[in-house]
Design a protein around this motif. Sequence first.
Motif, mmCIF file in Angstrom:
data_model
loop_
_atom_site.group_PDB
_atom_site.id
_atom_site.type_symbol
_atom_site.label_atom_id
_atom_site.label_comp_id
_atom_site.label_asym_id
_atom_site.label_seq_id
_atom_site.Cartn_x
_atom_site.Cartn_y
_atom_site.Cartn_z
ATOM 1 N N HIS A 13 40.268 35.749 36.292
ATOM 2 C CA HIS A 13 41.306 35.686 37.324
ATOM 3 C C HIS A 13 40.651 35.913 38.682
ATOM 4 O O HIS A 13 39.669 36.651 38.796
ATOM 5 C CB HIS A 13 42.387 36.733 37.063
ATOM 6 C CG HIS A 13 43.229 36.430 35.872
ATOM 7 N ND1 HIS A 13 44.186 35.441 35.863
ATOM 8 C CD2 HIS A 13 43.247 36.975 34.634
ATOM 9 C CE1 HIS A 13 44.753 35.395 34.680
ATOM 10 N NE2 HIS A 13 44.205 36.308 33.910
ATOM 11 N N GLU A 28 33.060 43.227 32.461
ATOM 12 C CA GLU A 28 34.100 42.270 32.097
ATOM 13 C C GLU A 28 34.332 42.411 30.597
ATOM 14 O O GLU A 28 33.379 42.454 29.821
ATOM 15 C CB GLU A 28 33.666 40.842 32.449
ATOM 16 C CG GLU A 28 34.623 39.759 32.032
ATOM 17 C CD GLU A 28 35.989 39.818 32.711
ATOM 18 O OE1 GLU A 28 36.929 39.202 32.179
ATOM 19 O OE2 GLU A 28 36.136 40.482 33.761
ATOM 20 N N ARG A 30 36.098 41.190 26.909
ATOM 21 C CA ARG A 30 36.548 40.020 26.156
ATOM 22 C C ARG A 30 37.030 40.475 24.784
ATOM 23 O O ARG A 30 36.553 41.469 24.248
ATOM 24 C CB ARG A 30 35.413 38.992 25.998
ATOM 25 C CG ARG A 30 34.987 38.399 27.322
ATOM 26 C CD ARG A 30 36.094 37.520 27.873
ATOM 27 N NE ARG A 30 36.156 37.529 29.315
ATOM 28 C CZ ARG A 30 36.531 36.507 30.044
ATOM 29 N NH1 ARG A 30 36.853 35.371 29.486
ATOM 30 N NH2 ARG A 30 36.606 36.631 31.360
ATOM 31 N N ARG A 31 37.944 39.717 24.204
ATOM 32 C CA ARG A 31 38.571 40.069 22.924
ATOM 33 C C ARG A 31 37.728 39.710 21.708
ATOM 34 O O ARG A 31 38.137 39.944 20.591
ATOM 35 C CB ARG A 31 39.909 39.338 22.783
ATOM 36 C CG ARG A 31 40.969 39.768 23.723
ATOM 37 C CD ARG A 31 42.212 38.884 23.598
ATOM 38 N NE ARG A 31 42.575 38.560 22.242
ATOM 39 C CZ ARG A 31 43.432 39.248 21.495
ATOM 40 N NH1 ARG A 31 44.019 40.312 21.985
ATOM 41 N NH2 ARG A 31 43.697 38.873 20.259
ATOM 42 N N ILE A 80 40.444 47.367 35.632
ATOM 43 C CA ILE A 80 41.812 47.207 35.147
ATOM 44 C C ILE A 80 42.346 48.548 34.667
ATOM 45 O O ILE A 80 41.578 49.468 34.373
ATOM 46 C CB ILE A 80 41.927 46.155 34.015
ATOM 47 C CG1 ILE A 80 41.053 46.527 32.815
ATOM 48 C CG2 ILE A 80 41.593 44.771 34.523
ATOM 49 C CD1 ILE A 80 41.228 45.607 31.614
ATOM 50 N N GLU A 84 46.890 47.415 31.247
ATOM 51 C CA GLU A 84 46.435 46.018 31.245
ATOM 52 C C GLU A 84 45.466 45.769 30.095
ATOM 53 O O GLU A 84 45.535 44.744 29.414
ATOM 54 C CB GLU A 84 45.734 45.674 32.562
ATOM 55 C CG GLU A 84 46.633 45.563 33.764
ATOM 56 C CD GLU A 84 45.842 45.395 35.037
ATOM 57 O OE1 GLU A 84 46.008 44.353 35.696
ATOM 58 O OE2 GLU A 84 45.048 46.304 35.383
ATOM 59 N N TYR A 85 44.550 46.708 29.898
ATOM 60 C CA TYR A 85 43.562 46.580 28.833
ATOM 61 C C TYR A 85 44.243 46.521 27.472
ATOM 62 O O TYR A 85 43.962 45.637 26.664
ATOM 63 C CB TYR A 85 42.573 47.746 28.896
ATOM 64 C CG TYR A 85 41.483 47.671 27.857
ATOM 65 C CD1 TYR A 85 40.350 46.893 28.066
ATOM 66 C CD2 TYR A 85 41.574 48.376 26.661
ATOM 67 C CE1 TYR A 85 39.334 46.817 27.113
ATOM 68 C CE2 TYR A 85 40.563 48.315 25.703
ATOM 69 C CZ TYR A 85 39.453 47.534 25.940
ATOM 70 O OH TYR A 85 38.456 47.465 24.985
ATOM 71 N N TYR A 88 46.004 43.246 26.896
ATOM 72 C CA TYR A 88 45.042 42.174 26.646
ATOM 73 C C TYR A 88 44.455 42.257 25.234
ATOM 74 O O TYR A 88 44.228 41.240 24.588
ATOM 75 C CB TYR A 88 43.925 42.242 27.697
ATOM 76 C CG TYR A 88 42.809 41.246 27.497
ATOM 77 C CD1 TYR A 88 43.046 39.873 27.537
ATOM 78 C CD2 TYR A 88 41.510 41.675 27.276
ATOM 79 C CE1 TYR A 88 42.009 38.960 27.363
ATOM 80 C CE2 TYR A 88 40.468 40.772 27.105
ATOM 81 C CZ TYR A 88 40.728 39.418 27.141
ATOM 82 O OH TYR A 88 39.702 38.525 26.964
ATOM 83 N N MET A 89 44.229 43.457 24.751
ATOM 84 C CA MET A 89 43.569 43.650 23.461
ATOM 85 C C MET A 89 44.508 43.673 22.253
ATOM 86 O O MET A 89 44.039 43.839 21.127
ATOM 87 C CB MET A 89 42.761 44.961 23.480
ATOM 88 C CG MET A 89 41.535 44.903 24.344
ATOM 89 S SD MET A 89 40.299 43.776 23.659
ATOM 90 C CE MET A 89 39.181 43.667 25.046
ATOM 91 N N SER A 126 38.073 31.239 27.973
ATOM 92 C CA SER A 126 37.412 32.537 28.106
ATOM 93 C C SER A 126 36.001 32.345 28.672
ATOM 94 O O SER A 126 35.727 32.680 29.803
ATOM 95 C CB SER A 126 37.361 33.242 26.747
ATOM 96 O OG SER A 126 36.702 34.483 26.841
#
Length: 159
Positions: A13, A28, A30-31, A80, A84-85, A88-89, A126
């Motif tokens: 973003h 950063e 990522r999942r 974040i 938010e985390y 996202y997860m 991603s």
Amino acid sequence: MNDPGRAMLLSVHPRFATAILAGSKTVEVRRQRVAAPPGTPVLLYATAPTMALVGMARIASIHVGSPREVWWEHRARTGISRREYDAYMVGATRASGLTLEDPVPFDEPVPLSALRSAGTFHPPQSYRYLRSADLRQVSEAGPAVGSALRKVLPDAVHA
């Protein structure tokens, strides 16, 4: 997989791209598991509404673990909130925390239209890896990108 002519194209973003390039966000998340060796160049693609390559950085390290472990280790550097985390997860069993270093903002972002005019270009949801042919195409789309890439991947980008 250690390929000296490979870089990562990372979609983020716009607010995160700005924070990474300013040095205030150094991790950063990522999942999924991300596998790239330290030193790998990372091109930052800022998603809508920016829709442009805005800069680059390098991977210093990658921490793969459970979402809880990754948050606990890197929370202060993710840029974040916990809310938010966690949002996202949701549903993820693994997470990756990519520690980024040496951010370099491009003097002129390279818009998606310019990237597409140089050839087929699809920003990833991603991330994805770019090899020599992809890197040459991206460097042709924007002089700032080509110049920055030649410094870190001189053999992959011929200008």
